[in-house]
Design a protein around this motif. Sequence first.
Motif, short mmCIF file in Angstrom:
data_model
loop_
_atom_site.label_atom_id
_atom_site.label_comp_id
_atom_site.label_asym_id
_atom_site.label_seq_id
_atom_site.Cartn_x
_atom_site.Cartn_y
_atom_site.Cartn_z
N UNK A 160 116.25 147.26 -58.20
CA UNK A 160 115.03 147.21 -57.38
C UNK A 160 114.55 145.79 -57.25
N UNK A 161 114.04 145.46 -56.10
CA UNK A 161 113.43 144.14 -55.92
C UNK A 161 112.22 144.04 -56.83
N UNK A 162 112.06 142.91 -57.48
CA UNK A 162 110.86 142.75 -58.30
C UNK A 162 109.81 141.97 -57.53
N UNK A 163 108.65 142.61 -57.35
CA UNK A 163 107.57 141.92 -56.67
C UNK A 163 106.53 141.56 -57.71
N UNK A 164 106.09 140.32 -57.71
CA UNK A 164 105.00 139.98 -58.61
C UNK A 164 103.78 140.80 -58.23
N UNK A 165 103.19 141.45 -59.20
CA UNK A 165 102.08 142.34 -58.89
C UNK A 165 100.77 141.58 -58.85
N UNK A 166 99.97 141.84 -57.80
CA UNK A 166 98.67 141.17 -57.76
C UNK A 166 97.76 141.67 -58.89
N UNK A 167 97.84 142.96 -59.20
CA UNK A 167 97.02 143.52 -60.27
C UNK A 167 97.74 143.32 -61.60
#
Length: 412
Positions: free
Chosen positions: A146-153
């Motif tokens: 899975x692509x890892x997206x930096x989470x805003x929360x």
Amino acid sequence: MRVVVMACGAKVLTEILAELGTGRREEAVVCRCGHRMESQGIRRKELMTILGPVVYERSRFQCPSCQATRYPGDEALDVVGTTRSPGLRRMMARAGSQSTFKDGRDDLHIYAGLEVSAKDVERVAEGIGQQMESWSEQERQEILSREEHPEPEKDIPVMYVSYDGTGVPMTRPELAGVKGKQPDGTAKTREAKLGCVFIQTSVDEEGFPIRDPETTSFVGAIETAETFGWRIYGEARRRGVARARRVVVLGDGAEWVKNLAEMHFPQAISIIDLYHAREHVSQLCRILFGSDEKWMERRRQRWWGNLDAGQVEKIILQARHVLPDNPELRKTAVAEIQYLDKNKERMRYAEFRAQGLFVGSGVVEAGCKTVIGQRLKQSGMEWTLRGANAIIALRCMMKSNRLEDYWESRVA
Ligand SMILES: [Zn+2]
């Protein structure tokens, strides 16, 4: 009374199972090759359960095209290719993971009135350990793809990733070609790598960090550093490393520990376990001042003070002024100084403490003892690679409180 109650239970269970195995099917049974399978009548199977043996009848289906067979009843009960019920397998796996296989057999007899052999406990525990390993491997591959997206929360204040190695005694064939510490260069053990991930949200009144209870999970195996790197990275991803405001990698100064940190956790604060750093400073003191016990002790205390304050440069500078003339001693002293110099940014203990962070790798070291040592390093034990890795997988799963996740995954 227990024997009678179990026998009654087994009788009731037999009736329940008979309906499950042979009742009318709403849906057609389809073969892997796509053809509709045909009922071939009923076959008996003796199942060992936690209530004792029960005879179980179930419909057999066969594919008219490729001749493959299926027992939908076995699939529903999770007893495909085994004569042991899931409940019994669960008990045997737990017993075999906790203690020696012989002790496991005795425990099952005393606690549950079950008659199994030590070899059975071994086979089942290892088999389930292997299944758990492939289950978690699959989960890991899925997470890593899975692509890892930096989470805003960012809802995890600090996530710690910590790992270490510990020797597991192996059988002779498993040690062929392994370099070791025996006088002749051979080995008696192979290194198991163990990693843990845990969370910290707060500090106590004095500013010392508190590990959040029940947040520690473990992964481990006897494998190369490279493979292990993906294992521990996958675990950090599973635990939500993208949601962590800060990530800390805690370990000893070993080269592979550092390399994995740089490769997989470049954003992390990398900390060398304070007690390992102190050991190196003590060693340096012994080399430089070993001839004068009292003076050495005074120096050690002073340098440990410097180390706590994160002033590694001070130690290096002072040590460089008092290098011994003896070439051998000089060489080891220089090596220790280089170690400090190379790792100084990972030894800013005053700074780390001011941020309320852990500076010791006690959790993973305790893990090496409880997860691996207590079960795999008892006197006289010798493991095969396959057996050791199966039991390590089982114990990691257990110590991570993930056994239920695993069993539930089998029901779904
Ligand atoms: Zn077929």
